[in-house]
Design a protein around this motif. Structure first.
Motif, PDB file in Angstrom:
ATOM      1  N   ASP B 240    -109.491  18.744  83.754  1.00  0.00           N
ATOM      2  CA  ASP B 240    -109.072  19.761  84.715  1.00  0.00           C
ATOM      3  C   ASP B 240    -108.889  19.186  86.119  1.00  0.00           C
ATOM      4  O   ASP B 240    -109.713  18.399  86.582  1.00  0.00           O
ATOM      5  CB  ASP B 240    -110.126  20.876  84.782  1.00  0.00           C
ATOM      6  CG  ASP B 240    -110.175  21.671  83.502  1.00  0.00           C
ATOM      7  OD1 ASP B 240    -109.129  22.248  83.150  1.00  0.00           O
ATOM      8  OD2 ASP B 240    -111.234  21.704  82.862  1.00  0.00           O
ATOM      9  N   ASP B 241    -107.857  19.649  86.781  1.00  0.00           N
ATOM     10  CA  ASP B 241    -107.601  19.309  88.179  1.00  0.00           C
ATOM     11  C   ASP B 241    -107.550  17.800  88.410  1.00  0.00           C
ATOM     12  O   ASP B 241    -107.969  17.306  89.452  1.00  0.00           O
ATOM     13  CB  ASP B 241    -108.678  19.925  89.094  1.00  0.00           C
ATOM     14  CG  ASP B 241    -108.664  21.439  89.037  1.00  0.00           C
ATOM     15  OD1 ASP B 241    -107.590  21.992  88.763  1.00  0.00           O
ATOM     16  OD2 ASP B 241    -109.718  22.056  89.262  1.00  0.00           O
ATOM     17  N   TRP B 243    -109.158  15.285  86.991  1.00  0.00           N
ATOM     18  CA  TRP B 243    -110.385  14.510  86.789  1.00  0.00           C
ATOM     19  C   TRP B 243    -110.135  13.480  85.694  1.00  0.00           C
ATOM     20  O   TRP B 243    -109.665  13.846  84.609  1.00  0.00           O
ATOM     21  CB  TRP B 243    -111.497  15.479  86.392  1.00  0.00           C
ATOM     22  CG  TRP B 243    -112.866  14.903  86.332  1.00  0.00           C
ATOM     23  CD1 TRP B 243    -113.619  14.771  85.196  1.00  0.00           C
ATOM     24  CD2 TRP B 243    -113.678  14.446  87.416  1.00  0.00           C
ATOM     25  NE1 TRP B 243    -114.843  14.249  85.533  1.00  0.00           N
ATOM     26  CE2 TRP B 243    -114.910  14.032  86.874  1.00  0.00           C
ATOM     27  CE3 TRP B 243    -113.477  14.324  88.782  1.00  0.00           C
ATOM     28  CZ2 TRP B 243    -115.938  13.511  87.661  1.00  0.00           C
ATOM     29  CZ3 TRP B 243    -114.497  13.816  89.559  1.00  0.00           C
ATOM     30  CH2 TRP B 243    -115.713  13.415  89.001  1.00  0.00           C
ATOM     31  N   ARG B 263    -111.320  11.667  90.821  1.00  0.00           N
ATOM     32  CA  ARG B 263    -110.167  12.557  90.920  1.00  0.00           C
ATOM     33  C   ARG B 263    -109.227  11.932  91.936  1.00  0.00           C
ATOM     34  O   ARG B 263    -109.295  12.226  93.123  1.00  0.00           O
ATOM     35  CB  ARG B 263    -110.642  13.950  91.344  1.00  0.00           C
ATOM     36  CG  ARG B 263    -109.573  14.998  91.373  1.00  0.00           C
ATOM     37  CD  ARG B 263    -110.175  16.378  91.608  1.00  0.00           C
ATOM     38  NE  ARG B 263    -110.628  16.982  90.373  1.00  0.00           N
ATOM     39  CZ  ARG B 263    -111.816  17.554  90.195  1.00  0.00           C
ATOM     40  NH1 ARG B 263    -112.678  17.614  91.162  1.00  0.00           N
ATOM     41  NH2 ARG B 263    -112.141  18.082  89.034  1.00  0.00           N
ATOM     42  N   GLN B 671    -136.055  27.680  93.763  1.00  0.00           N
ATOM     43  CA  GLN B 671    -134.624  27.537  94.051  1.00  0.00           C
ATOM     44  C   GLN B 671    -133.854  28.791  93.671  1.00  0.00           C
ATOM     45  O   GLN B 671    -133.003  29.266  94.415  1.00  0.00           O
ATOM     46  CB  GLN B 671    -134.053  26.339  93.259  1.00  0.00           C
ATOM     47  CG  GLN B 671    -134.376  24.979  93.833  1.00  0.00           C
ATOM     48  CD  GLN B 671    -133.586  24.674  95.093  1.00  0.00           C
ATOM     49  OE1 GLN B 671    -132.611  25.332  95.412  1.00  0.00           O
ATOM     50  NE2 GLN B 671    -134.044  23.680  95.834  1.00  0.00           N
ATOM     51  N   TRP B 674    -134.554  31.608  96.041  1.00  0.00           N
ATOM     52  CA  TRP B 674    -133.888  31.396  97.330  1.00  0.00           C
ATOM     53  C   TRP B 674    -132.403  31.738  97.222  1.00  0.00           C
ATOM     54  O   TRP B 674    -131.837  32.399  98.086  1.00  0.00           O
ATOM     55  CB  TRP B 674    -134.078  29.935  97.780  1.00  0.00           C
ATOM     56  CG  TRP B 674    -133.627  29.666  99.174  1.00  0.00           C
ATOM     57  CD1 TRP B 674    -133.725  30.512 100.237  1.00  0.00           C
ATOM     58  CD2 TRP B 674    -132.990  28.494  99.648  1.00  0.00           C
ATOM     59  NE1 TRP B 674    -133.207  29.926 101.351  1.00  0.00           N
ATOM     60  CE2 TRP B 674    -132.744  28.673 101.032  1.00  0.00           C
ATOM     61  CE3 TRP B 674    -132.620  27.282  99.063  1.00  0.00           C
ATOM     62  CZ2 TRP B 674    -132.138  27.706 101.820  1.00  0.00           C
ATOM     63  CZ3 TRP B 674    -132.019  26.303  99.846  1.00  0.00           C
ATOM     64  CH2 TRP B 674    -131.784  26.517 101.202  1.00  0.00           C
ATOM     65  N   ARG B 675    -131.758  31.317  96.121  1.00  0.00           N
ATOM     66  CA  ARG B 675    -130.350  31.665  95.917  1.00  0.00           C
ATOM     67  C   ARG B 675    -130.170  33.183  95.836  1.00  0.00           C
ATOM     68  O   ARG B 675    -129.203  33.742  96.338  1.00  0.00           O
ATOM     69  CB  ARG B 675    -129.833  31.006  94.641  1.00  0.00           C
ATOM     70  CG  ARG B 675    -129.553  29.523  94.783  1.00  0.00           C
ATOM     71  CD  ARG B 675    -128.518  29.048  93.769  1.00  0.00           C
ATOM     72  NE  ARG B 675    -128.919  29.325  92.399  1.00  0.00           N
ATOM     73  CZ  ARG B 675    -129.643  28.487  91.668  1.00  0.00           C
ATOM     74  NH1 ARG B 675    -130.010  27.326  92.156  1.00  0.00           N
ATOM     75  NH2 ARG B 675    -129.979  28.808  90.435  1.00  0.00           N
ATOM     76  N   ARG B 676    -131.111  33.831  95.176  1.00  0.00           N
ATOM     77  CA  ARG B 676    -131.066  35.271  95.006  1.00  0.00           C
ATOM     78  C   ARG B 676    -131.150  35.957  96.379  1.00  0.00           C
ATOM     79  O   ARG B 676    -130.408  36.892  96.669  1.00  0.00           O
ATOM     80  CB  ARG B 676    -132.284  35.631  94.148  1.00  0.00           C
ATOM     81  CG  ARG B 676    -132.352  37.007  93.633  1.00  0.00           C
ATOM     82  CD  ARG B 676    -133.530  37.015  92.638  1.00  0.00           C
ATOM     83  NE  ARG B 676    -133.010  37.343  91.346  1.00  0.00           N
ATOM     84  CZ  ARG B 676    -133.231  38.538  90.781  1.00  0.00           C
ATOM     85  NH1 ARG B 676    -134.008  39.420  91.351  1.00  0.00           N
ATOM     86  NH2 ARG B 676    -132.697  38.834  89.633  1.00  0.00           N
ATOM     87  N   GLU B 678    -130.330  34.632  99.253  1.00  0.00           N
ATOM     88  CA  GLU B 678    -129.095  34.369 100.002  1.00  0.00           C
ATOM     89  C   GLU B 678    -127.968  35.291  99.554  1.00  0.00           C
ATOM     90  O   GLU B 678    -127.174  35.764 100.354  1.00  0.00           O
ATOM     91  CB  GLU B 678    -128.682  32.908  99.827  1.00  0.00           C
ATOM     92  CG  GLU B 678    -129.585  31.968 100.593  1.00  0.00           C
ATOM     93  CD  GLU B 678    -129.237  30.527 100.362  1.00  0.00           C
ATOM     94  OE1 GLU B 678    -129.164  29.775 101.340  1.00  0.00           O
ATOM     95  OE2 GLU B 678    -129.044  30.134  99.192  1.00  0.00           O
ATOM     96  N   ARG B 679    -127.922  35.531  98.258  1.00  0.00           N
ATOM     97  CA  ARG B 679    -126.847  36.398  97.801  1.00  0.00           C
ATOM     98  C   ARG B 679    -127.034  37.812  98.337  1.00  0.00           C
ATOM     99  O   ARG B 679    -126.084  38.436  98.824  1.00  0.00           O
ATOM    100  CB  ARG B 679    -126.822  36.428  96.267  1.00  0.00           C
ATOM    101  CG  ARG B 679    -125.792  37.435  95.792  1.00  0.00           C
ATOM    102  CD  ARG B 679    -125.686  37.546  94.297  1.00  0.00           C
ATOM    103  NE  ARG B 679    -124.858  38.699  93.978  1.00  0.00           N
ATOM    104  CZ  ARG B 679    -124.634  39.114  92.746  1.00  0.00           C
ATOM    105  NH1 ARG B 679    -125.160  38.476  91.730  1.00  0.00           N
ATOM    106  NH2 ARG B 679    -123.877  40.162  92.542  1.00  0.00           N
ATOM    107  N   GLN B 682    -126.120  37.929 101.950  1.00  0.00           N
ATOM    108  CA  GLN B 682    -124.695  37.864 102.242  1.00  0.00           C
ATOM    109  C   GLN B 682    -123.940  39.084 101.749  1.00  0.00           C
ATOM    110  O   GLN B 682    -122.976  39.528 102.359  1.00  0.00           O
ATOM    111  CB  GLN B 682    -124.092  36.601 101.616  1.00  0.00           C
ATOM    112  CG  GLN B 682    -124.581  35.323 102.277  1.00  0.00           C
ATOM    113  CD  GLN B 682    -124.225  34.084 101.480  1.00  0.00           C
ATOM    114  OE1 GLN B 682    -123.213  34.040 100.804  1.00  0.00           O
ATOM    115  NE2 GLN B 682    -125.061  33.070 101.556  1.00  0.00           N
ATOM    116  N   GLU B 683    -124.398  39.633 100.622  1.00  0.00           N
ATOM    117  CA  GLU B 683    -123.640  40.706 100.005  1.00  0.00           C
ATOM    118  C   GLU B 683    -124.042  42.065 100.562  1.00  0.00           C
ATOM    119  O   GLU B 683    -123.190  42.908 100.823  1.00  0.00           O
ATOM    120  CB  GLU B 683    -123.864  40.672  98.482  1.00  0.00           C
ATOM    121  CG  GLU B 683    -123.102  41.761  97.732  1.00  0.00           C
ATOM    122  CD  GLU B 683    -123.164  41.572  96.227  1.00  0.00           C
ATOM    123  OE1 GLU B 683    -124.188  41.062  95.746  1.00  0.00           O
ATOM    124  OE2 GLU B 683    -122.207  41.936  95.546  1.00  0.00           O
TER     125      GLU B 683
END
Lengths: 88, 928
Positions: B240-241, B243, B263, B671, B674-676, B678-679, B682-683
């Motif tokens: 893909d793309d 690579w 790439r 981790q 923390w992602r949760r 951030e979402r 932001q949302e």
């Protein structure tokens, strides 16, 4: 290994991102339990473009809404999720 | 018998360097620069392998990396290309697929059964009776093709490498070199990938003019700093793309194969053409060679592959092959071929070619037959790139168009011409590719005009010779394709799968066009109507060891690691972290905590600092419980669910001040959480005053726990009163600990004892740890590992998310109904949890106790069916019994005892402990 465009950082390999979920916002306020469960577990899986959430975890850490074509794997749009509002 | 001839101008062998190797146990000598196949041919050995199914003798066909015939095992590494592999001293080479040897192969009995070994033979024959399948499998394995892998022979995997060149050029022939030079001169960084050991392609085995051009191109390449040249390397896939996967090196003794990825801005495909074999009876016999193979053997290795040759001269290459053979001293019969006429009707011989019949009826005695039908365009890379590839009836070659931007063709794959035409065209392609790769840096250069298409004029023989081999890898004859068609496999893709044509290690480079032509003829269709199969990576075989590479994982060590290591800790991996499992005596460590005091390193615990005016709103959304009411300086246990109301994460949260919370998470969940956050930030709270940072690594954390912990800590702590009323259970304070400022002190713990958790700035962690140990000496303090903590937490009935819960566990099953927030607005999981709030959960977590050990995952049974399972289990040094947690259906959870099915099939009656907790259910110790 596709290349994912980020509106802030430019394109990076998809390994720099974490796939989060489909981007269809779930409407928590107005759903009945049955509608809610259906929207959670029965995904559209369209033959064509779909909206997905990816987080640029090894980059700006923004959550992006990508428009990815499931047939060609091409990412045709990428924008920040920021401010979309709505449910989880 | 030697087939070695006097010096050739372009030879690559070094006659001053003889190299000895062994061939099926026999000592053989070749020269440096020889391939395994050329060295064997030079000594008169012409049978190098046996065919895949019928075990027919095989020699050399194309004499290069793609040669399907001479696959060999070298030093225990199977399936290596014997016509490509360079000799190295001490190689132990074995033939494959034959027993006891390629000369006398008893499996050739398969050849007598030819008419039975039709496509689908195994499926048709060995299906019934079912009970015999293992027996069939055992017997058939002995007849399977390919070499035997000797596991220790595998060289160590090489580090992978990433490449960042502007332009990658696949193929180092004249076109590839010219394109590289032009691209580099235009300002691009270039990676030239050549799969042979030297660049130069067909010039290397060409005539005098070719060798002059070769020297010029090589000199220019050596002088050009902008080109990195990789030999013995292949661009094996385009993904893909853009690579690219590139294999590099390997295939020889000791040297591991390396994977390169990248790439590039542009890809130039200049991989040349592959000569296409003709279909006739006996076309796989040793002594039937393609013209290029002859030219390579004579000109590169100074080997004469036969002494009486019949050469079908249908193009420049075959004419040149005839001339090369004459120069090598062979007796040559040239057959002028015009538009495919005449062609070879059959080659015959017991072990190798002895006589040749042509379609015009002529017969010749010969030990060498040189014939080809035409050329195949190796369309794999353009096809993988998304280009459209179609076989043309007019040219009998693949036409490639609709290539994606930044993929361009050069050399024979791009069309027909002289070497001069190719070099001029490729130079323009290289400049164009450089611009495509870096348009902001490198001036525009237009794509050159297309080369005219190359055309082949061969025709399929009529009637079709059914036993002519179409696919040499898989030993598939023309007749087998017809059988597949007869049986209804009417598309080329189905014919491929049913007969395995084109599915061998050369991936149809020799066979695909012929297979399509056979299907077209049989069905009365054009080549276009039949279509093609799909090209997939890899272009040439790669080793799995190369793809895997050396396995490396990041390791995270806590600030206290060195101490643990020096004091006999046994470590285990929790995610990326290394944690002490124990210091040798987990039960004793646990007992010390219950009786006096212990200390554990909990630095891996996730810690997230959340600040801002809207911090409590975020927490309300993130957790199922409410936070607005949490007073400053207090801590509360919190649970997170997902949208389906399933428990996914838990931990204690402390409110440090009005607008600042410190969240703790599981070691592996930090981790993710923390992602949760951030979402959600932001949302859902985009305009809010909210900051979240993962601070796990900033602190060394340790939990001092046991009845004497307060006494121990009192002399070490400043700025914080440890007395019970001043600093009660589930509170958090800032403090100065053992002279270290900026610490947090929590009254929390996982052991059920009086506990203090210390978060100390990471750099001071070891100092504080030492201070605690020396202050604790008089109490008999013991450091304890995670195993002791597991014992203590199971005794206390604390569950672990992911171990005692599964993908269907709601807070209600864990007895946390009171925590599910009411009147706090939206939160993750609200709809499900509100729906379930007043319904009886189908399962419940309970404690179990038994005299003897109940292993984790043991089923709890009732009336002959499973009603749940043991999720955690430890022998309790406190109770001297087995204590367990179990997730049980509600009816079973209500009983006073349940039946646990042990791994040996016996049953144990276990006592149910309602309310989960085995030790100190009132919690008086922890609150003490």
């Amino acid at each position: 290994l596709i290349s994912v465009p980020c509106p802030l950082c430019g394109s990076s390999p998809s390994t720099d991102f974490v796939y989060v979920d489909e981007a269809e916002a779930l409407d928590g306020e107005s759903s009945t339990i049955d509608e809610w469960r259906r929207s959670l577990h029965f995904r559209a899986n369209p033959f064509g473009p779909t909206h997905e959430l990816w987080q640029h975890a090894s980059g700006c850490r923004q959550v992006l809404v990508l428009t990815r074509d499931r047939v060609t794997n091409a990412i045709v749009a990428s924008r920040l999720l920021r401010g979309r509002g709505g449910g989880w | 018998v030697t087939a070695r001839i006097p010096l050739r101008p372009g030879e690559v062998i070094d006659r001053t360097q003889p190299i000895g190797f062994s061939w099926d146990g026999r000592s053989v000598c070749g020269f440096a620069g020889d391939t395994v196949a050329s060295a064997l041919l030079a000594t008169g050995t012409r049978t190098l392998a046996r065919s895949f199914k019928y075990h027919q003798p095989l020699g050399v066909l194309s004499g290069d990396l793609y040669d399907p015939h001479c696959r060999v095992s070298v030093n225990g590494v199977p399936n290596l290309p014997g016509a490509h592999l360079r000799l190295e001293a001490g190689m132990v080479v074995r033939s494959q697929g034959a027993w006891p040897s390629v000369d006398r192969d008893v499996k050739a009995v398969n050849g007598l059964l030819r008419s039975f070994l039709v496509p689908g033979f195994y499926y048709k024959t060995f299906m019934a009776p079912h009970a015999l399948l293992p027996l069939y499998r055992h017997a058939l394995r002995r007849f399977s093709a390919g070499g035997k892998a000797l596991v220790p022979a595998r060289p160590p995997a090489a580090e992978k490498r990433y490449v960042f060149h502007d332009v990658v050029i696949a193929g180092g022939g004249p076109a590839g070199i010219a394109a590289s030079l032009a691209a580099a001169r235009a300002g691009a960084s270039v990676l030239l990938v050549e799969q042979e050991y030297e660049v130069g392609g067909s010039l290397r085995w060409g005539g005098a003019a070719d060798l002059v051009l070769l020297a010029e191109l090589r000199d220019a390449l050596a002088a050009e700093a902008g080109v990195e040249v990789l030999v013995n390397s292949t661009v094996f896939g385009r993904y893909d793309d853009g690579w690219l996967g590139i294999r590099h090196g390997g295939r020889t003794l000791g040297e591991p194969e390396r994977l390169l990825r990248g790439r590039p801005g542009a890809l130039v495909v200049a991989c040349g053409l592959v000569e296409r074999p003709s279909l006739f009876h006996g076309n796989a016999l040793p002594g039937t060679l393609l013209p290029t193979a002859v030219r390579r053997l004579v000109n590169l290795h100074a080997v004469r592959p036969g002494s009486r040759a019949v050469v079908l001269c249908h193009d420049d290459e075959s004419v040149a092959a005839a001339a090369d053979l004459e120069a090598a001293g062979a007796e040559v019969v040239r057959i002028e071929v015009s538009h495919g006429d005449p062609a070879v009707a059959r080659a015959r011989g017991r072990r190798e070619v002895e006589a040749v019949w042509l379609t015009d009826g002529r017969r010749f005695d010969a030990d060498l037959l040189v014939a080809a039908a035409g050329w195949t365009v190796p369309a794999a890379l353009p096809s993988m790139a998304g280009g459209r590839v179609a076989l043309s009836s007019h040219t009998r070659r693949f036409a490639i168009d609709e290539l994606p931007g930044r993929v361009v063709l050069a050399g024979g794959i791009a069309g027909a011409g002289s070497v001069g035409d190719f070099v001029a065209h490729a130079a323009a392609v290289g400049e164009h590719a450089a611009h495509l790769a870096a348009p902001d840096r490198i001036a525009y250069a237009a794509a050159p005009a297309a080369l005219p298409p190359g055309i082949d004029h061969d025709r399929l023989p009529s009637p079709l010779p059914r036993d002519a081999v179409v696919d040499f890898d898989e030993d598939v004859a023309a007749g087998e394709l017809l059988i597949a068609l007869d049986e209804g496999y009417d598309s080329i893709e189905l014919v491929k799968r049913y007969t395995t044509v084109t599915m061998g290690s050369t991936q149809g480079k020799h066979s695909l066009v012929n297979a399509i032509a056979v299907v077209a003829a049989a069905r009365g269709q054009s080549l276009e109507q039949v279509g093609t199969t799909t090209w997939r990576p890899p272009f040439t075989p790669v080793s799995l060891g190369m793809l895997a590479g050396p396995q490396r994982h990041p390791i995270r060590r806590t600030p206290l690691h060195a101490w643990h290591d020096a004091h006999g800790a046994r470590f285990f991996a929790e995610g990326e972290w290394l944690r002490p499992e124990s210091y040798g005596d987990p039960a004793g460590e646990a007992r010390a905590v219950r009786e006096s005091v212990g200390v554990i390193d909990v630095s891996t615990l996730g810690k997230i600092d959340v600040r801002g005016d809207d911090a409590s709103r975020l927490l309300d959304y993130l957790y199922i419980n409410s936070w607005a009411s949490l007073a400053e300086g207090r801590a509360r246990y919190g649970v997170m669910c997902d949208d389906a109301g399933i428990v996914v994460e838990d931990g204690v949260v402390g409110r440090l001040d009005e607008n600042r919370f410190l969240l703790t998470t599981t070691s592996s969940g930090a981790q993710r959480t923390w992602r949760r956050i951030e979402r959600i930030q932001q949302e859902t709270f985009p305009e809010s005053d909210l900051y979240a940072a993962l601070v796990t690594d900033c602190y060394a954390s340790m939990n001092v726990t046991g009845p004497r912990s307060r006494e121990l800590l009192e002399p070490l702590i400043e700025e914080c009163d440890l007395e019970r009323d001043a600093f009660p259970f589930m509170h958090v304070r800032t403090a100065r600990i053992a002279g270290v400022d900026g610490c947090f002190l929590w009254r929390i713990g996982f052991t059920g004892e009086l506990s203090f958790e210390l978060h100390v700035p990471a750099h001071a962690g070891l100092d504080v740890w030492h201070a605690i140990l020396s202050a604790g000496e008089r109490f008999g303090i013991r450091p304890f590992g995670v195993e002791a903590q597991r014992i203590l937490r199971v005794e206390k009935g604390h569950f672990v998310v992911g171990q005692d819960t599964d993908s269907e566990t709601t807070p209600f099953e864990l007895g946390l109904a009171r925590m599910v927030g009411q009147d706090k607005g939206e939160f993750v999981g609200r709809i499900e949890l509100e729906h379930r709030r007043d319904r009886e959960p189908s399962r419940r977590l309970v404690g179990l106790q038994h005299r003897t050990f109940l292993p984790e995952s043991a089923l709890v049974v009732s009336d002959g069916r499973s009603v749940g399972r043991v999720t955690s289990s430890k022998m309790s040094p406190t109770l001297e019994r087995c204590v367990s947690l179990a997730l049980l259906e509600t009816a079973a959870a209500d009983r006073d005892s349940v039946t646990v099915r042990l791994p040996d099939g016996s049953d144990a009656e276990a006592d149910v402990v309602h309310g989960v907790c085995h030790v100190d259910p009132e919690g008086a110790r922890a609150r003490g």
